[in-house]
Structures are given as C-alpha cells and as structure tokens.
Design a protein around this motif. Structure first.
Motif, short mmCIF file in Angstrom:
data_model
loop_
_atom_site.label_atom_id
_atom_site.label_comp_id
_atom_site.label_asym_id
_atom_site.label_seq_id
_atom_site.Cartn_x
_atom_site.Cartn_y
_atom_site.Cartn_z
N GLY A 50 0.79 -1.23 0.00
CA GLY A 50 0.00 0.00 0.00
C GLY A 50 0.82 1.28 0.00
N ILE A 51 1.98 1.26 -0.65
CA ILE A 51 2.79 2.47 -0.77
C ILE A 51 2.26 3.29 -1.94
CG2 ILE A 51 5.12 3.41 -1.03
CD1 ILE A 51 4.75 1.63 1.45
N PRO A 52 1.91 4.57 -1.74
CA PRO A 52 1.36 5.38 -2.83
C PRO A 52 2.27 5.40 -4.06
CG PRO A 52 1.13 6.52 -0.73
CD PRO A 52 1.98 5.32 -0.47
N LYS A 53 1.68 5.42 -5.24
CA LYS A 53 2.42 5.36 -6.49
C LYS A 53 3.45 6.48 -6.61
CE LYS A 53 -0.64 2.78 -9.60
NZ LYS A 53 0.43 1.87 -10.06
N GLU A 54 3.09 7.68 -6.14
CA GLU A 54 4.00 8.80 -6.27
C GLU A 54 5.22 8.68 -5.35
OE1 GLU A 54 0.75 10.09 -3.34
OE2 GLU A 54 0.91 8.89 -5.19
N ARG A 55 5.21 7.70 -4.47
CA ARG A 55 6.36 7.49 -3.58
C ARG A 55 7.10 6.20 -3.91
NH1 ARG A 55 3.20 8.61 2.08
NH2 ARG A 55 2.24 10.61 1.50
N ARG A 56 6.96 5.73 -5.12
CA ARG A 56 7.69 4.55 -5.60
C ARG A 56 8.73 5.03 -6.60
NH1 ARG A 56 2.38 0.85 -7.15
NH2 ARG A 56 1.23 1.16 -5.17
N TYR A 57 10.00 4.77 -6.31
CA TYR A 57 11.09 5.30 -7.12
C TYR A 57 11.94 4.18 -7.72
CZ TYR A 57 10.27 9.81 -4.77
OH TYR A 57 9.72 10.98 -4.30
N THR A 58 12.33 4.37 -8.98
CA THR A 58 13.34 3.51 -9.59
C THR A 58 14.71 4.18 -9.57
OG1 THR A 58 12.81 4.37 -11.78
CG2 THR A 58 11.71 2.33 -11.12
N ASP A 59 14.74 5.47 -9.30
CA ASP A 59 15.97 6.26 -9.31
C ASP A 59 16.31 6.71 -7.88
OD1 ASP A 59 17.73 8.63 -9.42
OD2 ASP A 59 17.45 8.51 -11.59
N PHE A 60 17.42 6.21 -7.37
CA PHE A 60 17.83 6.52 -6.00
C PHE A 60 18.08 8.02 -5.81
CE2 PHE A 60 21.37 6.88 -2.85
CZ PHE A 60 20.69 6.42 -1.75
N GLU A 61 18.77 8.65 -6.75
CA GLU A 61 19.08 10.08 -6.62
C GLU A 61 17.80 10.92 -6.64
OE1 GLU A 61 21.94 11.36 -5.94
OE2 GLU A 61 23.14 9.54 -6.11
#
Length: 376
Positions: A50-61
């Motif tokens: 249930g992590i919101p989509k806007e807080r899912r990252y593929t880029d660490f930086e």
C-alpha cells in the motif's frame, strides 16, 4: 523533527521488503517511500504494502531529492552500500544500512566524516547483535552469570553458489560483520559510552575456490580465519568465514568462553545452544538451553515480528522473523536514535570498526602480516 513520525524510505526490496510491515506498525515511523531499479517488482511491492504510487522510485538520486524523507534504509547490493550511504548523508538523510558498511576504506572514512559533519544518524543494521541467541548470552554476561570472558569465537559459513552479480569470488572476510560484531558488542555498553573495538588482526586464508572465480577479486581462499586483538582488553577473538566450495549448512554463530559459564551457539539448525557449567561432574557440565524471545523489549505493535515469517524462501526468515528475530529490534533502535531517545548501536565509528576487521583481515591473509585497524 518537523512532524511526529519519521518518514522512512527503503532502498532495495528483495531482503529489504521484510522491513516494510515493521516500519508500518511502529508508532514512531511512517513507511513513506520505496526504491528499486526493477520497475515491475517495484510496483508489485508497492501494491502489496500500500505504498502510494508517487512514492515509488526507480531512481535513488531522485528519491533523495524528496524533502519529506527523513531517513533512508539501504538494503541494496554490497558494492552500493558505500556510495549510497554517502549520497544519502549528503542529502541530509539519516541512514540505516545493511552489512557491511562498505568494502573500501576510503568510503568508510568518508561516511564517518559526513556523519560527524551533518549530525545525522548512521546505523549499520547488523542482525546478529539483536538475534535472540546473542541477546541471551549478553544478558547472562551483564548479570554476571558467565563470569570473566576469556575468549570469543564467531563463525559465518554460507554456500553462495547460484547467487548472482558480485558474489562469485568475493573475499570471505569482506562480509564478516555477522561473526565479528557479537565478539565486540558483548564487551560493549553503548548506554555508558563503553565500546569495545578491535585494534589489529592476523588472518590466514585456507583452501582454494574454483579457478574461474579467483581473478574477479584476486582472492583464492575458500576459508579465511582471523584472530583480532581487542583494544584495552586482554581478550582476543577468532572468526571464520566461507562463501564457496565449502560443505557446511548455513550458520551464523557466536561462542563465549568464560570463567563460570560458557555459551556455545547450536551446531546445526533445529538444535538448542549449550551452556557449559564450571565445577560440576564432567557429564553434568554441558546442558542445552531454550533461548527466550526478547520481544518484551519492543513496543507492543512490533513485538509479533520477532517470530513472523514474511518470506519463507530465505533461511534467515525461516529462522524466525529474520535472523533470529532481530529485524524489529533493528528498526526500533534506529528509530529511537533518529528521534534522539538513545544512541544508535552500532553507530558510525563502531560500524566502521566491525567492518574494517574484515577488510584488514583479508589484507593480512594476502600479505601474511598483522594489520593495524584504522581508528576513525
């Protein structure tokens, strides 16, 4: 803190996903963001927890630029630990990082300097010093049951065949904190500022891994065994590591030889540890003991995680909540440090020392010399 809860981002969602429900249940944390290179696996993990989509990252930086993130918990591959920790500290984030701290001395030194400069918390998430077997032995020592510690021994043997990426040929001692840390932690009392540190190490390599693995890191050894001297102490410790071409069930272990009672970790999975009692008839000296759970030291909402299994494909999880029930203890200690309620254990200098024992041990195995451990 500008808000009540610590906004945590987890980087690396294989092993790292085990920590997500613990942060979600902890009263002082907000499981805020996740990061993984693989987009499909990132989305699957985000949907599951249930992590919101806007807080899912593929880029660490890109993730580090989010000003709402207070703390980053790094569970990425070993070669990324140093660079990602450095980047996170420079971005003003508190950092928890799985072991080891780094594989290069210069990265370790930079992490310590950045932690001091920024004032942010750094904690290496070393599982063994929060595993129930270690906590049991530490409690016996602190209560005076063991008596005077005379010698310490750690062992971490694991067959890494089939593991991808950077693992083939990795020098065994580069990943030695699971057996080094309990030998130093048991003599430490971080609440009183007493930290046992290793000052020098002698290591011997033994055997030979398959020829195609040797050139990758320039390391031929199947097994590395090191003895290290503890600063301002008459106690020495011995640790053994293997990764390839060694027949042995997975085992992280820790033994304490002491004047009154000695503790020995179980030899194989499913057994119980042994206490050796001084002064009894020979056949009565050893006895197996049931190690208690230490969930009572944790906030009630996360106590269940000392025994929960979230990924039964990984032996550390099968053993109980991840590495002897240690995962919720690690999360709690890190959050208490971030909120200023207690010091991190291990903190940056302690994490460095535990990691440097292995790096310097491998140098010793290659050179044949005793190696002094830097004190940063």
């Amino acid at each position: 803190m500008s808000h009540k809860r610590v906004n945590v981002a987890i980087v690396g969602l294989g092993f790292g996903s085990e920590f997500i429900p613990i942060y979600q249940a902890h009263p002082d944390a907000e499981m805020y963001a996740i990061c993984r290179r693989n987009k499909a696996e990132l989305e699957a993990c985000g949907a599951k927890f249930g992590i919101p989509k806007e807080r899912r990252y593929t880029d660490f930086e890109a993730m580090l630029k989010d000003p709402n993130i207070d703390a980053v918990h790094i569970n990425s591959p070993i070669p990324d630990h140093g660079p990602q920790t450095i980047a996170a500290l420079k971005a003003g984030k508190h950092v928890a990082c799985t072991v080891p701290m780094a594989t290069k001395k210069e990265e370790i030194k930079e992490i310590i300097e950045l932690q001091r400069k920024t004032g942010k918390v750094y904690m290496m998430m070393e599982t063994v010093v929060y595993a129930r077997e270690y906590l049991f032995a530490k409690d016996l020592y602190d209560r005076g049951v063991l008596g005077r510690i005379q010698f310490l021994r750690g062992s971490h043997q694991q067959d890494m065949d089939g593991w991808p990426g950077y693992w083939p040929g990795l020098p065994p001692m580069w990943y030695a904190t699971h057996c080094v840390s309990p030998c130093l932690a048991i003599l430490s009392d971080p609440a009183k500022g007493k930290l046992a540190l290793a000052e020098s190490v002698v290591c011997h390599g033994s055997g030979r891994i398959r020829e195609e693995f040797i050139p990758i890191y320039g390391s031929p050894f199947a097994i590395e065994t090191a003895t290290f001297k503890i600063k301002d102490s008459d106690v020495c410790a011995e640790v053994t590591r293997s990764l390839y071409d060694t027949a042995r069930q997975y085992r992280e272990s820790f033994d304490v030889t002491a004047s009154n009672v000695s503790f020995e970790w179980q030899q194989v999975e499913g057994e119980d540890p042994v206490l050796h009692m001084r002064g009894l008839p020979e056949h009565q000296i050893p006895r197996r003991v049931k190690v208690p759970d230490f969930a009572g030291r944790l906030p009630d909402p996360i106590r269940k995680f000392t025994g929960a299994i979230h990924d039964a494909t990984h032996l550390s999880f099968v053993q109980g909540g991840g590495h002897g029930g240690s995962h919720p203890h690690l999360v709690h200690n890190f959050l208490m440090a971030v909120t200023g309620k207690q010091p991190a254990f291990p903190d940056a200098p302690t994490s460095a020392n535990w990691t440097l024992v292995g790096i310097c041990a491998h140098e010793s195995a290659l050179s044949g010399d005793r190696v002094k451990i830097p004190m940063w």
